[in-house]
Design an enzyme around this catalytic site. Structure first.
Site, PDB file in Angstrom:
ATOM      1  N   GLU A  37      46.890  54.068  58.738  1.00 35.28           N
ATOM      2  CA  GLU A  37      46.900  52.728  58.133  1.00 35.28           C
ATOM      3  C   GLU A  37      48.196  52.410  57.398  1.00 35.28           C
ATOM      4  O   GLU A  37      48.441  51.256  57.058  1.00 35.28           O
ATOM      5  CB  GLU A  37      45.691  52.564  57.193  1.00 35.28           C
ATOM      6  CG  GLU A  37      45.696  53.433  55.928  1.00 35.28           C
ATOM      7  CD  GLU A  37      45.119  54.830  56.123  1.00 35.28           C
ATOM      8  OE1 GLU A  37      45.177  55.342  57.260  1.00 35.28           O
ATOM      9  OE2 GLU A  37      44.625  55.415  55.144  1.00 35.28           O
ATOM     10  N   SER A  71      44.940  26.937  36.966  1.00 33.39           N
ATOM     11  CA  SER A  71      46.005  27.331  36.049  1.00 33.39           C
ATOM     12  C   SER A  71      47.366  26.833  36.497  1.00 33.39           C
ATOM     13  O   SER A  71      48.343  26.956  35.773  1.00 33.39           O
ATOM     14  CB  SER A  71      46.046  28.856  35.978  1.00 33.39           C
ATOM     15  OG  SER A  71      46.420  29.362  37.254  1.00 33.39           O
ATOM     16  N   GLY A  72      47.438  26.296  37.715  1.00 37.98           N
ATOM     17  CA  GLY A  72      48.754  25.965  38.254  1.00 37.98           C
ATOM     18  C   GLY A  72      49.290  27.083  39.129  1.00 37.98           C
ATOM     19  O   GLY A  72      50.344  26.961  39.728  1.00 37.98           O
ATOM     20  N   GLY A  73      48.553  28.200  39.198  1.00 39.13           N
ATOM     21  CA  GLY A  73      48.947  29.321  40.048  1.00 39.13           C
ATOM     22  C   GLY A  73      48.380  29.175  41.448  1.00 39.13           C
ATOM     23  O   GLY A  73      47.553  28.289  41.697  1.00 39.13           O
ATOM     24  N   VAL A  74      48.821  30.058  42.346  1.00 36.91           N
ATOM     25  CA  VAL A  74      48.441  29.900  43.746  1.00 36.91           C
ATOM     26  C   VAL A  74      46.951  30.197  43.973  1.00 36.91           C
ATOM     27  O   VAL A  74      46.267  29.443  44.673  1.00 36.91           O
ATOM     28  CB  VAL A  74      49.361  30.715  44.695  1.00 36.91           C
ATOM     29  CG1 VAL A  74      49.456  32.167  44.295  1.00 36.91           C
ATOM     30  CG2 VAL A  74      48.900  30.606  46.135  1.00 36.91           C
ATOM     31  N   ASP A  75      46.406  31.237  43.362  1.00 33.32           N
ATOM     32  CA  ASP A  75      45.012  31.610  43.647  1.00 33.32           C
ATOM     33  C   ASP A  75      44.035  30.519  43.240  1.00 33.32           C
ATOM     34  O   ASP A  75      43.169  30.115  44.018  1.00 33.32           O
ATOM     35  CB  ASP A  75      44.626  32.907  42.919  1.00 33.32           C
ATOM     36  CG  ASP A  75      45.541  34.057  43.280  1.00 33.32           C
ATOM     37  OD1 ASP A  75      46.277  33.931  44.286  1.00 33.32           O
ATOM     38  OD2 ASP A  75      45.546  35.061  42.555  1.00 33.32           O
ATOM     39  N   THR A 118      44.603  27.406  42.682  1.00 34.28           N
ATOM     40  CA  THR A 118      44.816  26.158  43.421  1.00 34.28           C
ATOM     41  C   THR A 118      44.220  26.252  44.825  1.00 34.28           C
ATOM     42  O   THR A 118      43.548  25.317  45.288  1.00 34.28           O
ATOM     43  CB  THR A 118      46.322  25.821  43.529  1.00 34.28           C
ATOM     44  OG1 THR A 118      46.897  25.902  42.228  1.00 34.28           O
ATOM     45  CG2 THR A 118      46.537  24.435  44.095  1.00 34.28           C
ATOM     46  N   ARG A 157      45.127  38.503  23.070  1.00 34.67           N
ATOM     47  CA  ARG A 157      44.441  38.277  24.352  1.00 34.67           C
ATOM     48  C   ARG A 157      42.994  37.874  24.127  1.00 34.67           C
ATOM     49  O   ARG A 157      42.492  36.959  24.755  1.00 34.67           O
ATOM     50  CB  ARG A 157      44.460  39.557  25.180  1.00 34.67           C
ATOM     51  CG  ARG A 157      45.724  39.766  25.950  1.00 34.67           C
ATOM     52  CD  ARG A 157      45.525  40.847  26.993  1.00 34.67           C
ATOM     53  NE  ARG A 157      46.678  40.937  27.865  1.00 34.67           N
ATOM     54  CZ  ARG A 157      47.820  41.553  27.545  1.00 34.67           C
ATOM     55  NH1 ARG A 157      47.959  42.135  26.372  1.00 34.67           N
ATOM     56  NH2 ARG A 157      48.825  41.570  28.402  1.00 34.67           N
ATOM     57  N   LYS A 160      58.131  50.045  35.816  1.00 33.60           N
ATOM     58  CA  LYS A 160      56.717  50.269  35.485  1.00 33.60           C
ATOM     59  C   LYS A 160      56.195  51.306  36.448  1.00 33.60           C
ATOM     60  O   LYS A 160      56.294  51.073  37.643  1.00 33.60           O
ATOM     61  CB  LYS A 160      55.931  48.978  35.667  1.00 33.60           C
ATOM     62  CG  LYS A 160      54.405  49.210  35.547  1.00 33.60           C
ATOM     63  CD  LYS A 160      53.589  47.964  35.766  1.00 33.60           C
ATOM     64  CE  LYS A 160      52.102  48.294  35.615  1.00 33.60           C
ATOM     65  NZ  LYS A 160      51.258  47.107  35.669  1.00 33.60           N
TER      66      LYS A 160
HETATM   67  P1  XMP Z   1      51.400  44.436  33.190  1.00 30.08           P
HETATM   68  O1  XMP Z   1      52.051  43.880  31.989  1.00 30.08           O
HETATM   69  O2  XMP Z   1      50.012  44.945  32.951  1.00 30.08           O
HETATM   70  O3  XMP Z   1      51.266  43.211  34.192  1.00 30.08           O
HETATM   71  O4  XMP Z   1      52.251  45.455  33.903  1.00 30.08           O
HETATM   72  C1  XMP Z   1      50.896  43.286  35.530  1.00 30.08           C
HETATM   73  C2  XMP Z   1      50.652  41.868  36.006  1.00 30.08           C
HETATM   74  O5  XMP Z   1      49.543  41.304  35.305  1.00 30.08           O
HETATM   75  C3  XMP Z   1      49.946  40.171  34.555  1.00 30.08           C
HETATM   76  N1  XMP Z   1      49.261  40.201  33.259  1.00 30.08           N
HETATM   77  C4  XMP Z   1      48.210  39.424  32.934  1.00 30.08           C
HETATM   78  N2  XMP Z   1      47.558  38.480  33.643  1.00 30.08           N
HETATM   79  N3  XMP Z   1      46.093  38.097  31.806  1.00 30.08           N
HETATM   80  C5  XMP Z   1      46.506  37.811  33.072  1.00 30.08           C
HETATM   81  O6  XMP Z   1      45.897  36.933  33.690  1.00 30.08           O
HETATM   82  C6  XMP Z   1      46.702  39.041  31.027  1.00 30.08           C
HETATM   83  O7  XMP Z   1      46.314  39.283  29.891  1.00 30.08           O
HETATM   84  C7  XMP Z   1      47.818  39.726  31.631  1.00 30.08           C
HETATM   85  N4  XMP Z   1      48.654  40.719  31.192  1.00 30.08           N
HETATM   86  C8  XMP Z   1      49.530  40.978  32.204  1.00 30.08           C
HETATM   87  C9  XMP Z   1      51.439  40.280  34.425  1.00 30.08           C
HETATM   88  O8  XMP Z   1      52.026  39.002  34.246  1.00 30.08           O
HETATM   89  C10 XMP Z   1      51.812  40.932  35.735  1.00 30.08           C
HETATM   90  O9  XMP Z   1      51.864  39.988  36.782  1.00 30.08           O
END
Ligand code: XMP
Length: 513
Positions: free
Chosen positions: A166, A219-223, A225, A292, A505
């Site tokens: 795969e 949210s204005g994001g792709v998913d 929308t 958060r 990361k």
């Molecule tokens: P991190 O910071 O965990 O981010 O390496 C990985 C991806 O997740 C997004 N991210 C979030 N998205 N709520 C969300 O909807 C959150 O609290 C949140 N924290 C991180 C981040 O932008 C990246 O795309």
């Protein structure tokens, strides 16, 4: 449908993805699935890899009733070892762990699984291996390290592969999977995106029924929308989209969302300006997880209030909540091991289901991100939006480090806008997975003209990644960074210094909080 039983390999979802590349539909269920309770009748079964040892106590095992279904079976890595364990227990630890490329030698050209496959590179990732041939099986392929790299039952259409067909590093893996699914299982090749849309719209209509209504946050994001547009196609204005401006959005976001969703896509949209409420609740808070939580709870509060206001007057009821869950999120929760450890709490809408007694509707739960984009294109969503970088739910709230105040949000927002504007102007936007500016809560000395300044620091971050689980920083030209830094310091009041984040990361995360 091909059934994939998941033993928890990091590659399991790729099996489904590869099968779809030649239009075969597959569903994944946990390896412990009881066969008598299967929700559909598969034409073939694939047992995935997994991180366990079949001979160890507590390792997962498949329901032996899979053999009573009399459909072809393919075991991959752990899946193969599981087949061997059931048929004679000849599995043990290899002298060497084997990770990475190997060359497979096809030793039995009559095996239909290897039809058209040459000796070529395959990808290995295992500690255990077969130490003897299972009863009733023959060897069909080998590698230097694995004398049983491919095995086949002598009498039945049951096969095992030690390597991972795969992954794309197995150069002819797709042929193997196609041989199995199409030639051996006779699976139909009818999975297309248009087909998916038609079936999904029908499924939504049946699920929602003739009168019930659905709400969902956009949210204005792709998913969100794409999800909203699909709902609109299925049930028209019985779908209510709510966009909450939490005061932590990017520059011009609210105006753009209104324009694209409401005017452009005809989605029944309510825009709520709740910035003061969010920022009020965030007063004095500096801890990221607390932020958060507060943002998430405020969101639920606002959302509930607004959905009360838009309640249909004709007595029909809002019964469902749309959520843009994608396949990778689903996989996390079906795996034998259970969901992986939470590093950050990402989901904002969980509480809504219980509070409002809503049922969940997740039309994208079978799709991968690139498929959501393809779907968005077919649904007429503008390219700009389809290719947009992800933006976290808590928005600029987690990009202003320390306390979130209106003036701090403004600085971060302006700096971010300049950074993204330059990225787009240099044609780099689509090479980067995500980019943003974070505002650090430290002051630094600068000099402007003859004046000493003492202002804050902006950290720019841009990353490349396929799954956001691991990521590397993007290598910009020095001239580009120079230009962005100079624009930000000159155009944004309150910034004395600009830095660029060069951490991958792990060990860092994508966001700064
Ligand atoms: P991190 O910071 O965990 O981010 O390496 C990985 C991806 O997740 C997004 N991210 C979030 N998205 N709520 C969300 O909807 C959150 O609290 C949140 N924290 C991180 C981040 O932008 C990246 O795309």
């Amino acid at each position: 449908t091909i059934l994939v039983l998941d033993f928890g390999s990091q590659y399991s979802h790729l099996i489904i993805r590869r099968l779809r590349e030649f239009n075969v539909y597959a569903e994944m269920l946990p390896c412990t699935q009881k066969i008598s309770e299967l929700p559909f009748k598969p034409v073939g079964i694939i047992l995935s890899g997994g991180p366990y040892s079949v001979y160890e106590e507590g390792s997962p095992h498949v329901d032996h009733a899979i053999f009573d279904l009399n459909v072809p079976i393919l075991g991959i890595c752990y899946g193969m070892q599981e087949l061997a364990w059931i048929n004679g227990k000849g599995v043990g630890r290899g002298e060497k762990r084997e990770y990475g490329p190997a060359i497979v030698n096809v030793t039995d050209n009559s095996c239909p699984l290897f039809n058209g496959v040459n000796n070529s590179q395959v990808w290995m990732s295992h500690n255990d291996k077969l130490i003897s041939l299972p009863t009733g099986f023959k060897t069909v392929a080998t590698t230097d390290n694995s004398p049983f790299a491919g095995i086949a039952s002598i009498e039945k259409p049951i096969f095992g592969l030690q390597f991972h067909p795969e992954v794309t590093h197995s150069l002819q893996g797709k042929i193997l999977l196609k041989n199995f699914a199409v030639d051996i299982c006779k699976a139909k090749q009818n999975w297309t995106m248009q087909n998916f849309i038609d079936t999904e719209i029908k499924r939504i209509r049946t699920l929602v029924g003739p009168t019930a209504e659905v709400i969902g946050a956009v949210s204005g994001g792709v998913d969100s929308t794409v999800g909203a547009k699909l709902m609109k196609e299925a049930i028209g204005d019985r779908f209510h989209a709510i966009y909450v401006d939490n005061g932590l959005m990017r520059k011009n976001e609210t105006v753009t969302v209104k324009k694209t969703l409401d005017e452009g896509l005809g989605i029944n949209l309510t825009v709520v300006d709740a910035g003061d409420e969010f920022l009020g609740n965030l007063k004095g808070i500096t801890d990221p997880e607390k932020k958060r939580k507060i943002i998430g709870n405020t969101f639920i509060h606002v959302f509930e209030r607004v959905s009360e206001e838009i309640k249909p007057k004709d007595g029909s009821k809002i019964e469902f909540l749309l959520q843009g869950t994608l396949y990778p999120d689903v996989i996390e929760s079906i795996s034998f091991k259970g969901p992986s450890q939470t590093i950050k709490t990402h989901h904002n809408v969980g509480g809504l289901l219980e509070d409002m007694k809503l049922k969940l509707i997740e039309p994208l739960r079978e799709l991968f991100k690139d498929e959501v984009r393809a779907l968005g294109k077919i649904l007429g969503i503008p390219d700009e939006l389809v290719w947009r970088h992800p933006f976290p739910g808590p928005g600029i709230g987690i990009r202003v480090l320390g306390e979130v105040t209106p003036s701090q949000v403004k600085i971060a927002r302006e700096a971010d806008y300049i950074f993204i504007e330059e990225i787009k102007a240099h044609g780099l936007y689509n090479n980067i997975s995500q980019a943003f500016a974070a505002l650090l809560p430290v002051k630094s000395v600068g000099v402007v003209g003859d004046q000493r300044t003492y202002e804050q620091v902006i950290a720019l971050r841009a990353i490349e990644t396929t799954d956001f689980m691991t990521a590397d920083w993007y290598v910009f030209e020095a001239a580009f960074l120079k230009k962005v830094a100079s624009r930000i310091v000159n155009e944004v009041d309150g910034v004395a210094r600009v830095t660029y984040d060069i951490t991958s990361k792990p060990p860092a995360t994508v966001e700064w909080e």
